[in-house]
Write an enzyme that holds these catalytic residues in place. Structure first.
Site, PDB file in Angstrom:
ATOM      1  N   ASN A 134       0.816  -1.213   0.000  1.00 26.21           N
ATOM      2  CA  ASN A 134       0.000   0.000   0.000  1.00 26.21           C
ATOM      3  C   ASN A 134       0.856   1.271   0.000  1.00 26.21           C
ATOM      4  OD1 ASN A 134      -2.258   1.597   0.215  1.00 26.21           O
ATOM      5  ND2 ASN A 134      -2.811   0.941   2.291  1.00 26.21           N
ATOM      6  N   HIS A 152     -14.010  -3.929  11.821  1.00 22.55           N
ATOM      7  CA  HIS A 152     -13.582  -2.625  12.332  1.00 22.55           C
ATOM      8  C   HIS A 152     -14.788  -1.763  12.705  1.00 22.55           C
ATOM      9  CE1 HIS A 152      -9.552  -2.645   9.911  1.00 22.55           C
ATOM     10  NE2 HIS A 152      -9.693  -3.689  10.694  1.00 22.55           N
ATOM     11  N   ARG A 197     -12.990  -4.650  16.495  1.00 22.83           N
ATOM     12  CA  ARG A 197     -11.909  -3.722  16.818  1.00 22.83           C
ATOM     13  C   ARG A 197     -12.507  -2.327  16.955  1.00 22.83           C
ATOM     14  NH1 ARG A 197      -7.219  -1.548  12.758  1.00 22.83           N
ATOM     15  NH2 ARG A 197      -8.878  -0.047  12.351  1.00 22.83           N
ATOM     16  N   TYR A 254      -5.828   7.920  13.293  1.00 22.77           N
ATOM     17  CA  TYR A 254      -5.873   6.663  12.551  1.00 22.77           C
ATOM     18  C   TYR A 254      -7.276   6.056  12.580  1.00 22.77           C
ATOM     19  CZ  TYR A 254      -5.651   1.744  11.614  1.00 22.77           C
ATOM     20  OH  TYR A 254      -5.925   0.501  11.116  1.00 22.77           O
ATOM     21  N   ASP A 270      -6.257  -1.035  18.152  1.00 24.45           N
ATOM     22  CA  ASP A 270      -4.991  -0.887  17.409  1.00 24.45           C
ATOM     23  C   ASP A 270      -4.358   0.457  17.750  1.00 24.45           C
ATOM     24  OD1 ASP A 270      -2.934  -0.896  15.552  1.00 24.45           O
ATOM     25  OD2 ASP A 270      -4.204  -1.384  13.831  1.00 24.45           O
ATOM     26  N   HIS A 296      -1.428   1.389  16.535  1.00 25.50           N
ATOM     27  CA  HIS A 296      -0.739   1.786  15.304  1.00 25.50           C
ATOM     28  C   HIS A 296       0.640   2.371  15.570  1.00 25.50           C
ATOM     29  CE1 HIS A 296      -1.455   2.489  10.874  1.00 25.50           C
ATOM     30  NE2 HIS A 296      -2.101   1.361  11.117  1.00 25.50           N
ATOM     31  N   GLU A 356      -3.048  -3.974  19.935  1.00 24.58           N
ATOM     32  CA  GLU A 356      -2.207  -4.206  18.752  1.00 24.58           C
ATOM     33  C   GLU A 356      -1.177  -3.100  18.552  1.00 24.58           C
ATOM     34  OE1 GLU A 356      -4.621  -4.656  15.269  1.00 24.58           O
ATOM     35  OE2 GLU A 356      -2.949  -4.208  13.922  1.00 24.58           O
ATOM     36  N   GLU A 385       2.165  -6.707  11.697  1.00 27.96           N
ATOM     37  CA  GLU A 385       1.671  -6.482  10.334  1.00 27.96           C
ATOM     38  C   GLU A 385       2.731  -5.873   9.427  1.00 27.96           C
ATOM     39  OE1 GLU A 385      -1.691  -3.905  11.333  1.00 27.96           O
ATOM     40  OE2 GLU A 385      -0.689  -2.266  10.323  1.00 27.96           O
ATOM     41  N   ARG A 437       0.830 -11.119  13.715  1.00 27.44           N
ATOM     42  CA  ARG A 437      -0.119 -10.418  12.850  1.00 27.44           C
ATOM     43  C   ARG A 437       0.264 -10.381  11.378  1.00 27.44           C
ATOM     44  NH1 ARG A 437      -4.295  -8.623  12.358  1.00 27.44           N
ATOM     45  NH2 ARG A 437      -4.065  -6.360  12.201  1.00 27.44           N
ATOM     46  N   HIS A 455      -3.188 -10.228   9.404  1.00 32.55           N
ATOM     47  CA  HIS A 455      -3.578  -8.886   8.965  1.00 32.55           C
ATOM     48  C   HIS A 455      -4.541  -9.003   7.779  1.00 32.55           C
ATOM     49  CE1 HIS A 455      -1.898  -4.761   7.414  1.00 32.55           C
ATOM     50  NE2 HIS A 455      -2.892  -4.568   8.267  1.00 32.55           N
ATOM     51  N   ASP A 486      -6.429  -3.409   2.040  1.00 32.97           N
ATOM     52  CA  ASP A 486      -5.284  -3.295   1.124  1.00 32.97           C
ATOM     53  C   ASP A 486      -4.544  -4.615   0.908  1.00 32.97           C
ATOM     54  OD1 ASP A 486      -4.808  -1.669   3.814  1.00 32.97           O
ATOM     55  OD2 ASP A 486      -2.881  -2.600   3.372  1.00 32.97           O
ATOM     56  N   GLU A 511      -8.571 -10.963  10.885  1.00 32.73           N
ATOM     57  CA  GLU A 511      -9.112  -9.626  10.605  1.00 32.73           C
ATOM     58  C   GLU A 511      -9.809  -9.671   9.246  1.00 32.73           C
ATOM     59  OE1 GLU A 511      -6.111  -6.623  10.001  1.00 32.73           O
ATOM     60  OE2 GLU A 511      -7.484  -4.992  10.466  1.00 32.73           O
ATOM     61  N   TRP A 530       2.855   6.916  12.147  1.00 29.31           N
ATOM     62  CA  TRP A 530       1.431   6.850  11.751  1.00 29.31           C
ATOM     63  C   TRP A 530       0.811   5.547  12.129  1.00 29.31           C
ATOM     64  CZ3 TRP A 530      -1.420   3.983   7.943  1.00 29.31           C
ATOM     65  CH2 TRP A 530      -2.786   4.355   7.922  1.00 29.31           C
TER      66      TRP A 530
HETATM   67  C1  GCO Z   1      -4.831  -3.035  10.497  1.00 25.30           C
HETATM   68  C2  GCO Z   1      -3.837  -2.080   9.931  1.00 25.30           C
HETATM   69  C3  GCO Z   1      -4.239  -1.347   8.693  1.00 25.30           C
HETATM   70  C4  GCO Z   1      -3.038  -0.564   8.133  1.00 25.30           C
HETATM   71  C5  GCO Z   1      -3.015  -0.602   6.648  1.00 25.30           C
HETATM   72  C6  GCO Z   1      -1.826   0.105   6.062  1.00 25.30           C
HETATM   73  O1  GCO Z   1      -4.646  -3.416  11.638  1.00 25.30           O
HETATM   74  O2  GCO Z   1      -5.720  -3.429   9.763  1.00 25.30           O
HETATM   75  O3  GCO Z   1      -3.230  -1.319  10.923  1.00 25.30           O
HETATM   76  O4  GCO Z   1      -5.373  -0.568   8.850  1.00 25.30           O
HETATM   77  O5  GCO Z   1      -3.081   0.757   8.567  1.00 25.30           O
HETATM   78  O6  GCO Z   1      -3.025  -1.935   6.253  1.00 25.30           O
HETATM   79  O7  GCO Z   1      -1.755  -0.131   4.688  1.00 25.30           O
HETATM   80 MG    MG Z   2      -2.996  -2.721  12.595  1.00 22.82          MG
END
Ligand code: GCO
Ligand code: MG
Length: 406
Positions: A37, A122, A147, A159, A214, A216, A240, A266, A287, A316, A320, A343, A406
């Site tokens: 991505n 989500h 989540r 996020y 998450d 992040h 996460e 991930e 993950r 994961h 994407d 997920e 991020w």
């Molecule tokens: C999740 C991830 C995604 C990522 C994304 C980045 O736990 O699903 O954190 O939301 O942000 O895959 O490309």
């Molecule tokens: Mg994640």
């Protein structure tokens, strides 16, 4: 049998997907996902320029040997671009092998260990009431775990949640402008807010619903330890990516202070990224996605390494990862004894029309289906109607303008 053709197909039915299609002299085809991505074209070039010429003439049945040839043979190992490219080859070869055997891939991986795969969806909201509605929507779709992510008072964009989006979602945070969107961040405000969100969700939905969150990659080890401790009363299924993933030892501090289950990985590319985490049992769930980890071949090794340490899987599965990458993961999930959860964000109708897949989501459970191979066919004509569109993931800045994770 020999590989006679290998082509890279890029399509954007809502978002960009990179697919490798391998064809053998017996006319059997195999697909692999190589989507990275926001950096898609780097993998396209890696495959087209450096990998495809090596594949022509190889025996597609020699999966382990081809994996080692691409991994060790390049000298320059690891990294998301390399490992996404190798993953695409690996999955395409497993697809070919299972099609030749006339079996769904999970049968070659040991057969089913369960009837179906529990998922989490989500739920996102700019504020708590909007989040509660979103949780209800995920439950109505059949998800048995959710989540939860919300906006943080005082911040414009965080996020997974955007002001202005009627139904905020992580994937809509993707910018297609010339530059990435900028989100903002305040760690202290976030640490204060999260326990109040979980309190509200528990008050509404009771103690039984498995909840995930998450972070992040945004916290220092000390901040992550504090968060993991403060959310203990809400009994998370997992917390996460509580710290940036490259510092494996950071998780020691978090572990010492909390029994909240931890999930990570991930953005990992190889089993070596997990070494300290698994040897010291610092996490509870791995993950990684097949697409970013070099394929099914190394994922099986990871799952077994995790199992030795009583760690379960949580592949994961955001939008994407293409349906090809999703399908590959589902076959592994079904076969692995230490499966934890999958997920599942689903894809747009346009994506599902381009990638016709045998996997199903019914009664709250995913199943990879019984079609031979991984069970995904790419409609190339449909794919061609959606050409590549440049896009970036957002970047994150503190309120004073400093770039943050991020
Ligand atoms: C999740 C991830 C995604 C990522 C994304 C980045 O736990 O699903 O954190 O939301 O942000 O895959 O490309
Ligand atoms: Mg994640």
């Amino acid at each position: 049998m020999k590989i006679v053709d290998a082509r890279v197909i890029v399509t954007c039915p809502g978002r960009n997907f990179v697919t490798l299609k391998i064809t053998t002299d017996e006319g059997v085809t195999g697909l692999g996902d190589a989507t990275l991505n926001g950096r898609e074209q780097a993998v396209v070039a890696y495959l087209r320029e450096h990998v495809v010429p090596l594949l022509i003439g190889l025996d597609p049945h020699r999966i382990e040997d081809t994996w080692q040839y691409l991994y060790r043979g390049a000298y320059w190992r690891r990294g998301p671009v390399t490992m996404a490219a190798i993953a695409a080859v690996d999955v395409a070869l497993w697809d070919v092998k299972a099609k030749v055997a006339g079996l769904p891939l999970y049968q070659l991986l040991g057969g089913a260990s369960r009837e179906g795969l529990r998922t989490y969806g989500h739920a996102n909201g700019r504020d708590i009431p909007e989040l509660l509605d979103s949780v209800r929507a995920r439950l109505a779709e059949g998800h048995t775990s959710v989540r939860v992510q919300t906006g943080v008072p005082g911040l414009r964009r965080v996020y997974g949640v955007h002001s202005g989006d009627p139904v905020p979602s992580g994937d809509r945070s993707r910018s297609e402008d010339a530059r990435p969107l900028v989100e903002d961040w305040d760690t202290a405000a976030y640490l204060r807010h999260v326990p109040t969100v979980l309190e509200a969700v528990r008050a509404e939905f009771g103690p039984e619903l498995p909840l995930l969150h998450d972070v992040h990659h945004r916290l220092s080890p000390q901040q992550a330890a504090r968060l993991a401790k403060s959310v203990e009363p809400y009994d998370l299924f997992w917390l996460e990516d509580c710290t940036p993933a490259e510092n494996q030892a950071a998780l020691r501090l978090v572990r010492q202070h909390s029994t909240t289950p931890l999930a990570i990985g991930e953005v990992f590319n190889t089993i070596h990224d997990y070494k300290t985490l698994l040897d010291e049992q610092l996490v509870d769930f791995v993950r990684s996605a097949v697409t970013h980890f070099g394929g099914i071949t190394p994922m099986r090794k990871l799952f077994d390494y995790a199992a030795v340490n009583q760690v379960r899987t949580g592949i994961h599965g955001p939008e994407d990862i293409s349906p090809v990458g999703m399908a590959a993961g589902l076959h592994l999930d079904l076969a692995a004894h230490n499966f934890g959860i999958q997920e599942y964000s689903g894809h747009t109708d346009a994506t599902n029309a381009v990638f016709r897949h045998a996997y199903t989501f019914e009664g709250g459970y995913l199943h990879p289906g019984e079609a031979p191979g991984i069970g995904v066919e790419l409609d190339e004509e449909a794919a061609a109607a959606f050409p590549y569109r440049p896009g970036y993931l957002p970047v994150n800045r503190l309120v004073d303008g400093t770039v943050h994770d991020w």
